[in-house]
Design a protein around this motif. Structure first.
Motif, mmCIF file in Angstrom:
data_model
loop_
_atom_site.group_PDB
_atom_site.id
_atom_site.type_symbol
_atom_site.label_atom_id
_atom_site.label_comp_id
_atom_site.label_asym_id
_atom_site.label_seq_id
_atom_site.Cartn_x
_atom_site.Cartn_y
_atom_site.Cartn_z
ATOM 1 N N VAL A 1 -3.965 1.019 -2.686
ATOM 2 C CA VAL A 1 -3.673 -0.408 -2.567
ATOM 3 C C VAL A 1 -2.933 -0.829 -3.827
ATOM 4 N N LYS A 2 -1.732 -1.370 -3.652
ATOM 5 C CA LYS A 2 -0.893 -1.708 -4.797
ATOM 6 C C LYS A 2 -1.293 -3.068 -5.382
ATOM 7 N N ASN A 3 -1.181 -3.175 -6.692
ATOM 8 C CA ASN A 3 -1.505 -4.400 -7.420
ATOM 9 C C ASN A 3 -0.221 -5.197 -7.638
ATOM 10 N N PHE A 4 -0.073 -6.300 -6.920
ATOM 11 C CA PHE A 4 1.159 -7.083 -7.026
ATOM 12 C C PHE A 4 1.071 -8.173 -8.087
ATOM 13 N N SER A 5 0.060 -8.111 -8.956
ATOM 14 C CA SER A 5 -0.091 -9.152 -9.980
ATOM 15 C C SER A 5 1.100 -9.184 -10.940
ATOM 16 N N THR A 6 1.766 -8.029 -11.139
ATOM 17 C CA THR A 6 2.931 -8.016 -12.024
ATOM 18 C C THR A 6 4.035 -8.905 -11.478
ATOM 19 N N LEU A 7 4.133 -8.973 -10.141
ATOM 20 C CA LEU A 7 5.114 -9.858 -9.512
ATOM 21 C C LEU A 7 4.840 -11.306 -9.893
ATOM 22 N N LEU B 1 -8.034 -12.487 -10.667
ATOM 23 C CA LEU B 1 -8.834 -11.869 -9.605
ATOM 24 C C LEU B 1 -8.312 -10.480 -9.262
ATOM 25 N N ALA B 2 -6.985 -10.337 -9.250
ATOM 26 C CA ALA B 2 -6.400 -9.034 -8.939
ATOM 27 C C ALA B 2 -6.684 -8.017 -10.038
ATOM 28 N N ASN B 3 -6.661 -8.468 -11.289
ATOM 29 C CA ASN B 3 -6.899 -7.562 -12.423
ATOM 30 C C ASN B 3 -8.376 -7.266 -12.652
ATOM 31 N N HIS B 4 -9.243 -8.151 -12.157
ATOM 32 C CA HIS B 4 -10.693 -7.984 -12.350
ATOM 33 C C HIS B 4 -11.413 -8.135 -11.008
ATOM 34 N N PRO B 5 -11.187 -7.192 -10.102
ATOM 35 C CA PRO B 5 -11.753 -7.324 -8.745
ATOM 36 C C PRO B 5 -13.281 -7.326 -8.707
ATOM 37 N N TYR B 6 -13.937 -6.824 -9.754
ATOM 38 C CA TYR B 6 -15.405 -6.776 -9.748
ATOM 39 C C TYR B 6 -16.030 -8.005 -10.408
ATOM 40 N N ASP B 7 -15.180 -8.872 -10.957
ATOM 41 C CA ASP B 7 -15.684 -10.041 -11.677
ATOM 42 C C ASP B 7 -15.371 -11.338 -10.936
ATOM 43 N N GLY B 8 -15.135 -11.233 -9.636
ATOM 44 C CA GLY B 8 -14.753 -12.405 -8.860
ATOM 45 C C GLY B 8 -15.759 -13.536 -8.941
ATOM 46 N N GLU B 9 -17.047 -13.201 -8.843
ATOM 47 C CA GLU B 9 -18.079 -14.239 -8.872
ATOM 48 C C GLU B 9 -18.108 -14.943 -10.223
ATOM 49 N N VAL B 10 -18.002 -14.162 -11.295
ATOM 50 C CA VAL B 10 -18.022 -14.756 -12.632
ATOM 51 C C VAL B 10 -16.788 -15.633 -12.845
ATOM 52 N N ILE C 1 0.858 -1.181 0.000
ATOM 53 C CA ILE C 1 0.000 0.000 0.000
ATOM 54 C C ILE C 1 0.894 1.231 0.000
ATOM 55 N N GLU C 2 0.299 2.358 -0.335
ATOM 56 C CA GLU C 2 1.002 3.639 -0.288
ATOM 57 C C GLU C 2 0.063 4.666 0.333
ATOM 58 N N ARG C 3 0.539 5.310 1.407
ATOM 59 C CA ARG C 3 -0.294 6.292 2.105
ATOM 60 C C ARG C 3 0.133 7.706 1.732
ATOM 61 N N LYS C 4 -0.855 8.552 1.469
ATOM 62 C CA LYS C 4 -0.582 9.948 1.132
ATOM 63 C C LYS C 4 -1.422 10.850 2.030
ATOM 64 N N ARG C 5 -0.745 11.580 2.863
ATOM 65 C CA ARG C 5 -1.432 12.501 3.775
ATOM 66 C C ARG C 5 -1.891 13.729 3.001
ATOM 67 N N GLN C 6 -3.101 14.182 3.310
ATOM 68 C CA GLN C 6 -3.655 15.336 2.611
ATOM 69 C C GLN C 6 -3.586 16.618 3.423
ATOM 70 N N GLY C 7 -3.432 16.468 4.741
ATOM 71 C CA GLY C 7 -3.362 17.655 5.580
ATOM 72 C C GLY C 7 -4.714 18.322 5.761
ATOM 73 N N GLN C 8 -4.720 19.422 6.507
ATOM 74 C CA GLN C 8 -5.928 20.220 6.735
ATOM 75 C C GLN C 8 -7.081 19.386 7.299
ATOM 76 N N GLY C 9 -6.727 18.385 8.103
ATOM 77 C CA GLY C 9 -7.747 17.575 8.758
ATOM 78 C C GLY C 9 -8.397 16.531 7.882
ATOM 79 N N LYS C 10 -7.946 16.418 6.633
ATOM 80 C CA LYS C 10 -8.524 15.422 5.725
ATOM 81 C C LYS C 10 -7.906 14.051 5.989
ATOM 82 N N PRO C 11 -8.676 12.974 5.799
ATOM 83 C CA PRO C 11 -8.131 11.627 6.035
ATOM 84 C C PRO C 11 -7.053 11.266 5.022
#
Length: 303
Positions: A118-124, A201-210, A103-113
């Motif tokens: 989330v990194k895709n490790f499928s290339t590995l 599954l990693a490349n098609h996270p919305y097609d898991g059921e299919v 994963i990679e976290r990026k702070r936005q500041g000014q009280g924003k979350p």
């Protein structure tokens, strides 16, 4: 000493009863890939929870200026979901971020979350699979097919070298203790590896059921004991059907997903449609994508 909290008597599962649940998806590669095996179980679970939120973010259009999907997942929410303390939640985030780069976290500041990518490790996984195949093809022709078969059957103990190209899963010489479940598992393991299912599954996270339906259909079909199988409106020799299905790759599965999404007519029997599309995939995939390219190149000009 605390008493064990035992749930009241629960019913058994029957048939497809397990499908009533909603599931979090934890990639199988976390338990099979050497580079990922040492990640803590809690961190693997947290990554699975993040994948679930990732799908929701994509549906809600939470993307940055580079079209990268991000999620919001506060430490408090992680503490609640994993039933853990603040230090533990922070430690797991650092493990996924600093230690493994999942994963990679990026702070936005000014009280924003904080945004979490989330990194895709499928290339590995793809690189590892490509390297394995390259190593195989650098060997003599005599040993290449055997080595690749053993690897694609997920380390199943298959020692019979007089194998049949149509059916690479062999029962033991003696039938004692061997049943249909053993064969089913071996074929399922074969397709999981052959199709690079984790990558799909990693490349098609919305097609898991299919994707899971396709996997089960493939295994069910090649395990069939019938001499003829009904495909594309006619009965075909089972060994011919099985032979073609065993040669499918992840590219063919992605092609089938494209066919499903582009189809605009009502499908009366989805199982027959899927089987026919899978069976035809090796002979229609090239012309399908060529037609799409031609449309992009010339069709728009005519419009």
């Amino acid at each position: 000493m605390d008493r064990v909290r035992k749930l009241p008597d629960l019913p058994y599962f029957y048939g497809a009863g397990a499908e009533q649940f909603a599931f979090y998806r934890i990639p199988k590669a976390f338990f099979t890939e050497p580079a990922l095996c040492e990640i803590s179980l809690e961190a693997k679970l947290l990554y699975g929870l993040m994948l679930d939120r990732l799908a929701l973010s994509a549906r809600n259009g939470w993307v940055d200026e580079e079209n990268r999907v991000f999620i919001y997942y506060t430490v408090d929410s992680i503490m609640e979901d994993l039933n853990c303390g603040n230090k533990k939640a922070v430690k797991l985030l650092n493990e996924l971020d600093s230690e493994y780069g999942l994963i990679e976290r990026k702070r936005q500041g000014q009280g924003k979350p904080t945004r979490i990518y989330v990194k895709n490790f499928s290339t590995l996984l793809q690189n590892r699979h490509f390297q394995k195949c390259q190593n195989d093809t650098s060997k003599s022709v005599k040993t290449t097919s055997l080595d690749m078969l053993e690897r694609h059957s997920n380390k199943t103990n298959i020692n019979n070298t007089e194998f049949n190209k149509i059916n690479p899963i062999y029962p033991p010489e003696s039938d004692d203790g061997y049943d249909g479940l053993d064969e089913y598992k071996q074929y399922r393991d074969y397709f999981l590896d052959q199709l690079e299912f984790d990558v799909l599954l990693a490349n098609h996270p919305y097609d898991g059921e299919v994707l899971n339906e396709i996997l089960e259909l493939l295994v069910e079909t090649v395990c069939s004991k019938r001499q003829y199988l009904h495909v594309c409106g006619e009965d075909k020799p089972a060994e011919v059907v099985k032979s073609r299905l065993m040669k499918l790759t992840s590219d063919h599965i992605e092609y089938v997903l494209d066919c499903l999404k582009s189809n605009t007519t009502a499908i009366k029997n989805i199982k027959r449609y899927l089987l026919a599309t899978l069976y035809n995939a090796p002979v229609t995939i090239s012309s399908y994508y060529s037609a799409l390219v031609n449309h992009d190149l010339y069709g728009r000009k005519e419009e």
